[in-house]
Design a protein around this motif. Structure first.
Motif: not given
Length: 104
Positions: A4, A8-9, A57
């Motif tokens: 995750q 997200w990065s 995502l």
């Protein structure tokens, strides 16, 4: 948890880059011109980056997002190698390695 963080990065970095390419500040236009690319290419790259960020995502589209990001990053590495900007390749190559990790 680590996946995750990576997702997200990557999504945030790609979205930020998409913003720059889509808004077209002078330094972005100059860099694409320096590489010999047409003036419309930053917009196309920005759209690809935005799609990639969004796809990352969601678990169901994550692999597509990673693959699209790899295509964009391959273009970055190719462009930097054309102008022999070797040290600038470190970050795109790290991002590519993270995308490959998501695919495995």
């Amino acid at each position: 948890m680590l996946e995750q963080i990576v997702v997200w990065s990557l999504a945030l970095i790609l979205a930020g880059s998409a913003y720059l390419n889509l808004t077209g500040p002078d330094f972005v236009k100059e860099e694409f011109a320096h590489w010999g690319y047409p003036s419309w290419l930053p917009v196309a790259v920005g759209v690809a980056e935005l799609l990639s960020a969004a796809a990352l995502l969601f678990a169901s589209t994550r692999s597509y997002g990673a693959l699209l990001a790899l295509v964009v990053l391959a273009g970055v590495v190719f462009s930097l190698s054309k102008t022999q900007e070797w040290l600038r390749m470190q970050f795109p190559l790290l991002m590519a390695a993270l995308c490959i990790g998501l695919l495995l």
